[in-house]
Every structure is written in structure tokens, then in C-alpha cells.
Write a protein that holds these residues in place. Structure first.
Motif, mmCIF file in Angstrom:
data_model
loop_
_atom_site.group_PDB
_atom_site.id
_atom_site.type_symbol
_atom_site.label_atom_id
_atom_site.label_comp_id
_atom_site.label_asym_id
_atom_site.label_seq_id
_atom_site.Cartn_x
_atom_site.Cartn_y
_atom_site.Cartn_z
ATOM 1 N N GLU A 1 -28.080 -91.803 57.504
ATOM 2 C CA GLU A 1 -27.634 -91.535 58.870
ATOM 3 C C GLU A 1 -28.777 -91.369 59.863
ATOM 4 O OE1 GLU A 1 -24.523 -92.036 59.371
ATOM 5 O OE2 GLU A 1 -24.156 -92.159 57.220
ATOM 6 N N PRO B 1 -21.434 -89.050 64.222
ATOM 7 C CA PRO B 1 -20.970 -87.689 64.493
ATOM 8 C C PRO B 1 -19.446 -87.598 64.557
ATOM 9 C CG PRO B 1 -22.668 -88.369 66.044
ATOM 10 C CD PRO B 1 -22.216 -89.593 65.323
ATOM 11 N N SER C 1 -21.994 -75.893 59.127
ATOM 12 C CA SER C 1 -22.204 -76.669 57.910
ATOM 13 C C SER C 1 -22.753 -75.711 56.865
ATOM 14 C CB SER C 1 -23.181 -77.824 58.156
ATOM 15 O OG SER C 1 -22.701 -78.689 59.178
ATOM 16 N N ILE D 1 -26.867 -82.028 64.747
ATOM 17 C CA ILE D 1 -27.154 -82.954 63.648
ATOM 18 C C ILE D 1 -28.654 -83.152 63.496
ATOM 19 C CG2 ILE D 1 -26.927 -85.355 62.901
ATOM 20 C CD1 ILE D 1 -24.127 -85.316 64.258
ATOM 21 N N ASP D 2 -29.328 -83.367 64.612
ATOM 22 C CA ASP D 2 -30.769 -83.641 64.594
ATOM 23 C C ASP D 2 -31.553 -82.449 64.035
ATOM 24 O OD1 ASP D 2 -32.941 -85.274 64.963
ATOM 25 O OD2 ASP D 2 -32.913 -85.180 67.148
ATOM 26 N N THR E 1 -23.565 -75.392 63.550
ATOM 27 C CA THR E 1 -23.755 -76.760 64.039
ATOM 28 C C THR E 1 -22.698 -77.082 65.093
ATOM 29 O OG1 THR E 1 -22.502 -77.545 62.094
ATOM 30 C CG2 THR E 1 -24.909 -77.649 61.980
ATOM 31 N N PRO F 1 -18.649 -84.620 53.862
ATOM 32 C CA PRO F 1 -17.924 -84.318 55.107
ATOM 33 C C PRO F 1 -16.502 -83.827 54.872
ATOM 34 C CG PRO F 1 -17.839 -86.658 54.691
ATOM 35 C CD PRO F 1 -18.633 -86.052 53.554
ATOM 36 N N TRP G 1 -27.420 -93.144 68.826
ATOM 37 C CA TRP G 1 -26.445 -92.131 69.267
ATOM 38 C C TRP G 1 -26.937 -91.469 70.549
ATOM 39 C CZ3 TRP G 1 -26.368 -89.565 63.739
ATOM 40 C CH2 TRP G 1 -25.711 -90.426 62.845
ATOM 41 N N THR H 1 -18.833 -82.348 61.572
ATOM 42 C CA THR H 1 -20.030 -82.524 62.392
ATOM 43 C C THR H 1 -20.681 -83.885 62.156
ATOM 44 O OG1 THR H 1 -20.469 -80.151 62.585
ATOM 45 C CG2 THR H 1 -22.350 -81.626 62.872
ATOM 46 N N LEU H 2 -20.797 -84.286 60.884
ATOM 47 C CA LEU H 2 -21.445 -85.561 60.565
ATOM 48 C C LEU H 2 -20.668 -86.267 59.473
ATOM 49 C CD1 LEU H 2 -23.820 -87.532 60.915
ATOM 50 C CD2 LEU H 2 -25.051 -86.201 59.168
ATOM 51 N N MET I 1 -29.851 -92.071 64.801
ATOM 52 C CA MET I 1 -29.928 -91.056 65.836
ATOM 53 C C MET I 1 -30.380 -91.609 67.185
ATOM 54 S SD MET I 1 -29.440 -88.066 67.063
ATOM 55 C CE MET I 1 -28.939 -87.063 65.645
ATOM 56 N N SER J 1 -20.702 -80.849 55.610
ATOM 57 C CA SER J 1 -20.891 -81.026 57.048
ATOM 58 C C SER J 1 -19.627 -80.856 57.874
ATOM 59 C CB SER J 1 -21.481 -82.412 57.325
ATOM 60 O OG SER J 1 -20.606 -83.437 56.883
#
Length: 215
Positions: A203, A160, A140, A177-178, A131, A192, A210, A154-155, A207, A151
Motif C-alpha cells: 500500500e 483508505p 488500529s 495511515i502515513d 487512526t 482490515p 492518494w 482505516t486502510l 500514498m 486496521s
């Protein structure tokens, strides 16, 4: 052997002492170190600040490896000492070796992580997901049987991870992430490298916002 479980060890320490843009005494951080295992064996996710505290949490269990989510100092600075204390190997994605070297010089991790690499502990399978974005070698770790993903940076709850370095990328971290994290089941718990837990469902609705931020 007991039931498989996740344990959290919160470690604290200072990083970056004397570096440009940082306080002379360094920046104090609190990190989440995660243990996946049972009464007999365990995998360690990240190794920040306090090797002895992590080793104490492991106790007399067999450590199957130290899996590093990325190469930043606060996630790896206790890795070599911890590996010696618990007699195990260190795993890091090769794209982050140049960052690891800022902390550990010429000493190297034992093995390279790759996307899709599988590990097992306490009868559970852990899947490595590359990731990138926070760092080139950020990964991750998903544990489908427990509906969780570690994660790293990363998240987080609320968004993020940071992308303030030349080697970071906002677009890339969003793509990671997506495609790799928000594609997991919506009730997947996100664990995390710092701060509170969250979920994919909590979360995912953010998106689009973001993405607008990166436009």
C-alpha cells in the motif's frame, strides 16, 4: 495452551434499513471479525452482525475483551449480545460514542480506548493506535510480535476507508495511515475490517497518489 494465532470470522448482515439514501431493506455487508489468542484465551477485534457465530468461534476460551476499531453499526451491532454470551467487556474510543449511540442508544461500552493502550493475549502484546479519519475515534491495533496490524476501516487493500460522513476527513485518514500504519515494518500484514488482507509494502507506494487526490 497451544501457539498464539490469528483467526478470522466472516459475518454477514444488513445495516441502515429505512435510513435516507439506503434501500428499504438496508445494505448487506460482510465483515471481518478477528480473534487473537491461543487455545485458552482470546481477544476479539470488532463485533459485527452475528454474535452467536463469533461466540461459536471462541468456544470455551476466556475472552479478555472485545476491542472495537470504531463505532459504525456493522462493527458494533453484535457487541452487547456478544459480550453477554462470552462474559467480557467492550472497549471503544470515546470519540466514537456518538456513532455507537446510533446503534445502541444509551447503553455504553464498558471502557474507553486510548492511543497507546496495551492489551495482552497468549503472551502477545497488542498496541492501540488512534487512526482517525474514517471516524473521529477510529483505531488500529498493532501486534509487533506477529508483524500484523488490525486496521478496521482505516486502510484496505487498494486504499483508505470511506470518508463520506460530515465527521470524516480525507486528509486526516491519510495522515493516520502515513504516520501510524505505513511507518510499521514494510512486511507488516494489514488485516482490515472488510475484504482481503494486504501489507504495508503493497500500500505504501500509493500514498503520493492518494495525497494528490486530496489536493
Amino acid at each position: 495452551m497451544g501457539e498464539a494465532r490469528i483467526e478470522q470470522v466472516i459475518t454477514r448482515g444488513r445495516i441502515g434499513a429505512g435510513l435516507p439514501g439506503r434501500p428499504a431493506e438496508g445494505l448487506e455487508l460482510e465483515n471481518n471479525v478477528w480473534l487473537l489468542g491461543d487455545d485458552a484465551e482470546v481477544l476479539i477485534i470488532d463485533a459485527g452482525h452475528d454474535a452467536q457465530a463469533i461466540a461459536d468461534a471462541v468456544a470455551d476460551r476466556n475472552v479478555l475483551g472485545i476491542l472495537l476499531t470504531h463505532g459504525h453499526e456493522d462493527h458494533v451491532n453484535a457487541a452487547l449480545e456478544l459480550a453477554a454470551l462470552v462474559d467480557t467487556h467492550i472497549y471503544l474510543h470515546p470519540d466514537d460514542l456518538f456513532i455507537w449511540a446510533d446503534t445502541h442508544g444509551e447503553a455504553l461500552p464498558d471502557f474507553e480506548l486510548a492511543d497507546g493502550a496495551l492489551f495482552a493475549a497468549a503472551g502477545l502484546e497488542l498496541l492501540t493506535l488512534h487512526t482517525p479519519g474514517h471516524t473521529p475515534g477510529s483505531v488500529s491495533f498493532a501486534v509487533p510480535a506477529l508483524n500484523i496490524v488490525f486496521s478496521g476501516d482505516t486502510l484496505f487493500q487498494g486504499g483508505p476507508g470511506a470518508v463520506r460522513w460530515d465527521y470524516s476527513s480525507w486528509t486526516q485518514i491519510l495522515d493516520s495511515i502515513d504516520a501510524r500504519l505505513l511507518s510499521l515494518p514494510s512486511d507488516t500484514a494489514v488485516l482490515p475490517g472488510h475484504g482481503a488482507l494486504t501489507t504495508v509494502a503493497d500500500e505504501a507506494p500509493s500514498m503520493p497518489a492518494w495525497r494528490l487526490h486530496s489536493a
